[in-house]
Design an enzyme around this catalytic site. Sequence first.
Site, PDB file in Angstrom:
ATOM      1  CE  LYS A 287      -2.260  -0.646   3.855  1.00 37.31           C
ATOM      2  NZ  LYS A 287      -1.792  -1.962   4.313  1.00 37.31           N
TER       3      LYS A 287
ATOM      4  NE  ARG B 201      -4.535  -0.798   9.963  1.00 41.53           N
ATOM      5  CZ  ARG B 201      -3.366  -0.330   9.510  1.00 41.53           C
ATOM      6  NH1 ARG B 201      -3.195   0.953   9.309  1.00 41.53           N
ATOM      7  NH2 ARG B 201      -2.387  -1.152   9.261  1.00 41.53           N
TER       8      ARG B 201
ATOM      9  NE  ARG C  40       9.584  -5.715   5.221  1.00 45.40           N
ATOM     10  CZ  ARG C  40       8.525  -4.924   5.109  1.00 45.40           C
ATOM     11  NH1 ARG C  40       8.290  -4.312   3.961  1.00 45.40           N
ATOM     12  NH2 ARG C  40       7.692  -4.760   6.103  1.00 45.40           N
TER      13      ARG C  40
ATOM     14  NE  ARG D 225      11.851  -4.185   8.432  1.00 49.79           N
ATOM     15  CZ  ARG D 225      10.925  -3.398   7.911  1.00 49.79           C
ATOM     16  NH1 ARG D 225       9.710  -3.368   8.421  1.00 49.79           N
ATOM     17  NH2 ARG D 225      11.176  -2.657   6.872  1.00 49.79           N
TER      18      ARG D 225
ATOM     19  NE  ARG E 178       2.473  -5.078  12.632  1.00 50.41           N
ATOM     20  CZ  ARG E 178       3.759  -5.412  12.661  1.00 50.41           C
ATOM     21  NH1 ARG E 178       4.258  -6.238  11.786  1.00 50.41           N
ATOM     22  NH2 ARG E 178       4.560  -4.880  13.564  1.00 50.41           N
TER      23      ARG E 178
HETATM   24  P1  AMP Z   1       0.785   0.475   9.080  1.00 48.64           P
HETATM   25  O1  AMP Z   1       2.134   1.037   8.772  1.00 48.64           O
HETATM   26  O2  AMP Z   1      -0.305   1.147   8.312  1.00 48.64           O
HETATM   27  O3  AMP Z   1       0.722  -1.004   8.959  1.00 48.64           O
HETATM   28  O4  AMP Z   1       0.499   0.806  10.621  1.00 48.64           O
HETATM   29  C1  AMP Z   1       1.381   0.390  11.635  1.00 48.64           C
HETATM   30  C2  AMP Z   1       0.632   0.260  12.945  1.00 48.64           C
HETATM   31  O5  AMP Z   1       0.074   1.522  13.329  1.00 48.64           O
HETATM   32  C3  AMP Z   1      -0.559  -0.688  12.920  1.00 48.64           C
HETATM   33  O6  AMP Z   1      -0.176  -2.029  13.105  1.00 48.64           O
HETATM   34  C4  AMP Z   1      -1.389  -0.159  14.091  1.00 48.64           C
HETATM   35  O7  AMP Z   1      -0.848  -0.547  15.327  1.00 48.64           O
HETATM   36  C5  AMP Z   1      -1.196   1.339  13.944  1.00 48.64           C
HETATM   37  N1  AMP Z   1      -2.232   1.929  13.064  1.00 48.64           N
HETATM   38  C6  AMP Z   1      -2.044   2.502  11.850  1.00 48.64           C
HETATM   39  N2  AMP Z   1      -3.212   2.934  11.344  1.00 48.64           N
HETATM   40  C7  AMP Z   1      -4.163   2.621  12.245  1.00 48.64           C
HETATM   41  C8  AMP Z   1      -5.574   2.781  12.289  1.00 48.64           C
HETATM   42  N3  AMP Z   1      -6.252   3.348  11.262  1.00 48.64           N
HETATM   43  N4  AMP Z   1      -6.233   2.345  13.395  1.00 48.64           N
HETATM   44  C9  AMP Z   1      -5.565   1.777  14.416  1.00 48.64           C
HETATM   45  N5  AMP Z   1      -4.244   1.563  14.429  1.00 48.64           N
HETATM   46  C10 AMP Z   1      -3.541   1.988  13.362  1.00 48.64           C
END
Ligand code: AMP
Length: 191
Positions: A13, A88, A127, A133, A144
């Site tokens: 994304k 989300r 990765r 990591r 996740r």
């Molecule tokens: P991402 O880089 O988009 O995968 O986001 C990394 C982490 O940030 C996620 O695993 C959540 O812990 C938190 N996060 C990001 N966006 C949201 C959202 N819209 N609602 C809740 N948690 C979020």
Amino acid sequence: MRLIIMGPPGAGKGTQATFIATTWGIPAISTGDIFRANLAQGTPLGLEARGYMEAGEYVPDSVTNSMVRNRLLEADTTPGFLLDGYPRTLAQVAELDSMLADAGQHLDCVVVLTVDAEEIVQRLLARAVKEGRADDTEEVIRRRQEVYAEQTEPLIEVYRERRLLCEVDGMGEVDEVTSRISDALTQVSEA
Ligand code: AMP
């Protein structure tokens, strides 16, 4: 254009969001990036989000919603925006609806990247090992994906019913996916 990009963790994304934002002259707003920046700076918001992020869980809606509401009030969103990683949850959809209604705006399209979940998990595991990591354990990576399936996948049907969905095959080379998204958005803009 006011857009959302969705897809499971690791679907690409962020990479595609950067391309779309540049092409359409709109900011790509990644809630994950905003949380990570706050974490790096040690802000109260970052400290609040930290435990959830490290466990692969979602940050509570109240925290995320007010962060996005403030971000969408910034001047650079006047020509539109691309939300990457928000909404989300169903509660976040309702909150975004209310933000847009308050501003007299509507969404143009919700891009969903469809991918093979198991292949993505294997890629993320590779990765994590390659880039050292240590936090990205198999358990967190799988959690996740589970949280996405439970809490975020249902949003696809909501936007499908609203006829806003653009499902794009997210497998293959980055350039191929980019050109599929580009074609889909060109159709939306010409409709
Ligand atoms: P991402 O880089 O988009 O995968 O986001 C990394 C982490 O940030 C996620 O695993 C959540 O812990 C938190 N996060 C990001 N966006 C949201 C959202 N819209 N609602 C809740 N948690 C979020």
